[in-house]
Design a protein around this motif. Structure first.
Motif, short mmCIF file in Angstrom:
data_model
loop_
_atom_site.label_atom_id
_atom_site.label_comp_id
_atom_site.label_asym_id
_atom_site.label_seq_id
_atom_site.Cartn_x
_atom_site.Cartn_y
_atom_site.Cartn_z
N LEU A 86 36.66 34.68 -10.72
CA LEU A 86 35.78 33.50 -10.71
C LEU A 86 34.41 33.89 -10.16
O LEU A 86 33.37 33.51 -10.71
N GLN A 87 34.40 34.66 -9.07
CA GLN A 87 33.12 35.09 -8.49
C GLN A 87 32.34 35.97 -9.47
O GLN A 87 31.12 35.89 -9.55
N HIS A 88 33.06 36.80 -10.23
CA HIS A 88 32.39 37.67 -11.21
C HIS A 88 31.73 36.85 -12.31
O HIS A 88 30.61 37.14 -12.72
N ILE A 89 32.44 35.81 -12.80
CA ILE A 89 31.85 35.00 -13.87
C ILE A 89 30.69 34.16 -13.32
O ILE A 89 29.67 33.99 -13.99
N PHE A 90 30.82 33.68 -12.08
CA PHE A 90 29.70 32.97 -11.45
C PHE A 90 28.48 33.90 -11.36
O PHE A 90 27.36 33.51 -11.66
N SER A 91 28.72 35.14 -10.94
CA SER A 91 27.62 36.12 -10.83
C SER A 91 26.98 36.38 -12.18
O SER A 91 25.75 36.51 -12.28
N LEU A 135 38.44 26.50 -14.88
CA LEU A 135 37.64 26.37 -16.11
C LEU A 135 36.57 25.30 -15.93
O LEU A 135 35.43 25.46 -16.39
N LEU A 136 36.91 24.23 -15.24
CA LEU A 136 35.91 23.19 -14.95
C LEU A 136 34.83 23.74 -14.02
O LEU A 136 33.64 23.48 -14.21
N GLN A 137 35.24 24.54 -13.03
CA GLN A 137 34.25 25.15 -12.12
C GLN A 137 33.25 26.01 -12.90
O GLN A 137 32.05 25.99 -12.62
N ILE A 138 33.77 26.75 -13.89
CA ILE A 138 32.89 27.62 -14.70
C ILE A 138 31.95 26.75 -15.55
O ILE A 138 30.75 27.01 -15.61
N ALA A 139 32.52 25.72 -16.19
CA ALA A 139 31.70 24.85 -17.04
C ALA A 139 30.58 24.19 -16.23
O ALA A 139 29.44 24.10 -16.69
N VAL A 140 30.92 23.74 -15.04
CA VAL A 140 29.93 23.08 -14.18
C VAL A 140 28.80 24.05 -13.83
O VAL A 140 27.61 23.71 -13.90
N ARG A 141 29.14 25.27 -13.47
CA ARG A 141 28.12 26.26 -13.11
C ARG A 141 27.25 26.61 -14.32
O ARG A 141 26.06 26.86 -14.19
N ALA A 142 27.86 26.60 -15.52
CA ALA A 142 27.16 27.02 -16.74
C ALA A 142 26.53 25.87 -17.52
O ALA A 142 25.99 26.09 -18.61
#
Length: 194
Positions: A6-11, A55-62
């Motif tokens: 998750l941290q890698h995709i956020f980065s 997946l929601l966390q990723i969508a929100v960040r993106a």
């Protein structure tokens, strides 16, 4: 996936958004607009939906990944042009996020599920899509409403708040009403909801 994935995709998302040529001055330091926005979005989700799935966390960040790529001026003026631009933005954010997720070890299914959230599919029936919409509306109220209100007529602001309100869930409404807004903004919200 683990916390490190998750941290890698956020980065990866942050690295794209750090390239935004549009900047905001925060504490005398220039910050890329969409990088800042992504962090506001994640902070809001963490505060009000701490149990949100990955997946929601990723969508929100993106939500606004590389938003500057499709310029509003490249679409016709007026409401129809604006709505087309917004729809194309959603597709673009979804596609770019999906590609990043696949590069970082997520499955096709996970990447497509996240893309569906970003395209705002099944807004009122998919709880993840609805939460993304709620977070976006709350971030607008918390961080962008004042600047927006300064540029527009009261009539337009009231209409925008009413439209925003219709897109939110009951939980989103509850959180929005609990926010401490400056008096002039709280008055505008009051008028919109009267």
């Amino acid at each position: 996936m683990s916390t490190s994935e998750l941290q890698h995709i956020f980065s990866a998302i942050d690295a794209v958004n750090a390239q935004d040529p549009n900047k905001t001055l925060i504490d005398n330091e220039e910050q890329a607009n969409e990088l800042l926005y992504g962090h506001y979005m994640s902070a809001c989700l963490d505060q009000y939906w701490p149990q949100a799935n990955e997946l929601l966390q990723i969508a929100v960040r993106a939500q606004h990944i590389k938003r500057w790529h499709l310029k509003r001026t490249e679409f016709p003026a007026g409401k129809a042009g604006y709505l087309t631009w917004r729809k194309e933005q959603g597709k673009y954010h979804a596609q770019l996020t999906k590609e990043l997720m696949l590069e970082h070890g997520y499955s096709e299914e996970q990447a497509e599920q996240t893309a569906c959230i970003l395209r705002k599919e099944k807004l009122k029936t998919n709880s993840d899509t609805q939460t993304l919409e709620d977070v976006a509306c709350l971030v607008f109220l918390m961080h962008y409403f004042d600047a927006f209100a300064a540029k527009h007529t009261e009539e337009k602001i009231v209409r925008i708040v009413q439209l925003t309100w219709r897109k939110m869930s009951d939980k989103g409404h509850e959180i929005a009403l609990s926010l401490t807004l400056p008096d002039h903004l709280a008055a505008l919200v009051g008028k919109a909801l009267a």
